[in-house]
Design a protein around this motif. Sequence first.
Motif, mmCIF file in Angstrom:
data_model
loop_
_atom_site.group_PDB
_atom_site.id
_atom_site.type_symbol
_atom_site.label_atom_id
_atom_site.label_comp_id
_atom_site.label_asym_id
_atom_site.label_seq_id
_atom_site.Cartn_x
_atom_site.Cartn_y
_atom_site.Cartn_z
ATOM 1 N N THR A 99 34.749 45.564 39.699
ATOM 2 C CA THR A 99 33.844 44.831 40.584
ATOM 3 C C THR A 99 32.576 45.667 40.745
ATOM 4 N N ALA A 100 31.562 45.094 41.351
ATOM 5 C CA ALA A 100 30.306 45.821 41.556
ATOM 6 C C ALA A 100 30.534 47.056 42.419
ATOM 7 N N ASP A 101 31.369 46.940 43.458
ATOM 8 C CA ASP A 101 31.646 48.093 44.321
ATOM 9 C C ASP A 101 32.414 49.179 43.574
ATOM 10 N N GLU A 102 33.401 48.791 42.765
ATOM 11 C CA GLU A 102 34.163 49.758 41.987
ATOM 12 C C GLU A 102 33.275 50.443 40.953
ATOM 13 N N ALA A 114 40.650 54.217 44.048
ATOM 14 C CA ALA A 114 42.013 53.702 44.234
ATOM 15 C C ALA A 114 42.162 52.244 43.809
ATOM 16 N N THR A 115 41.143 51.431 44.011
ATOM 17 C CA THR A 115 41.254 50.023 43.623
ATOM 18 C C THR A 115 40.992 49.818 42.139
ATOM 19 N N GLU A 121 44.485 51.736 34.358
ATOM 20 C CA GLU A 121 45.803 51.938 33.771
ATOM 21 C C GLU A 121 46.244 50.727 32.960
ATOM 22 N N ALA A 122 45.935 49.517 33.458
ATOM 23 C CA ALA A 122 46.259 48.290 32.711
ATOM 24 C C ALA A 122 45.460 48.228 31.413
ATOM 25 N N ALA A 123 44.190 48.604 31.463
ATOM 26 C CA ALA A 123 43.358 48.611 30.245
ATOM 27 C C ALA A 123 43.881 49.634 29.251
ATOM 28 N N GLN A 124 44.325 50.789 29.748
ATOM 29 C CA GLN A 124 44.904 51.803 28.851
ATOM 30 C C GLN A 124 46.141 51.253 28.149
ATOM 31 N N ALA A 125 46.993 50.599 28.901
ATOM 32 C CA ALA A 125 48.215 50.041 28.308
ATOM 33 C C ALA A 125 47.888 48.927 27.329
ATOM 34 N N GLU A 126 46.958 48.069 27.699
ATOM 35 C CA GLU A 126 46.593 46.942 26.839
ATOM 36 C C GLU A 126 45.969 47.421 25.533
ATOM 37 N N CYS A 127 45.221 48.490 25.589
ATOM 38 C CA CYS A 127 44.552 49.019 24.388
ATOM 39 C C CYS A 127 45.390 50.088 23.688
ATOM 40 N N LYS A 128 46.612 50.278 24.145
ATOM 41 C CA LYS A 128 47.586 51.185 23.515
ATOM 42 C C LYS A 128 47.119 52.635 23.508
#
Length: 130
Positions: A99-102, A114-115, A121-128
């Motif tokens: 998001t813009a704040d993140e 934290a958000t 982590e999801a992007a890391q898993a998705e991109c192996k």
Amino acid sequence: MAMQAFRGWPVRVLMLGAILAGVAGLGPFAIEPARAGATPPQSAPVAGAVDLRDASPETVRTHILDSCVIREWGTSRDNTDSYAERCACFARKITQALTADEFDAFRRAGVFNATARPKAEAAQAECKLK
């Protein structure tokens, strides 16, 4: 003669040697890589460290990509192209997911808050990535 050994190598790959020397504290190219779950360094910034506070979204994406490649190069036994492609996937997915704040928090601190951490982590898993 020595330069002919590097003919055909992408400039990014050749520059990574200099950057890795900086990560190891061996030169002015020292940087702190962006990692999911990392905390900001408590020490003063290192000479040559990347300042993302006023960086464009493309510059931030490139920083995330470069940090990922440096981390993977140091830990992976895979072919350079395979983790470079996975890191490009990660950088693209995480910058689109923030998001813009993140995104602003990442630019200020240089790490995912934290958000944003679960998204990274999801992007890391998705991109192996590890």
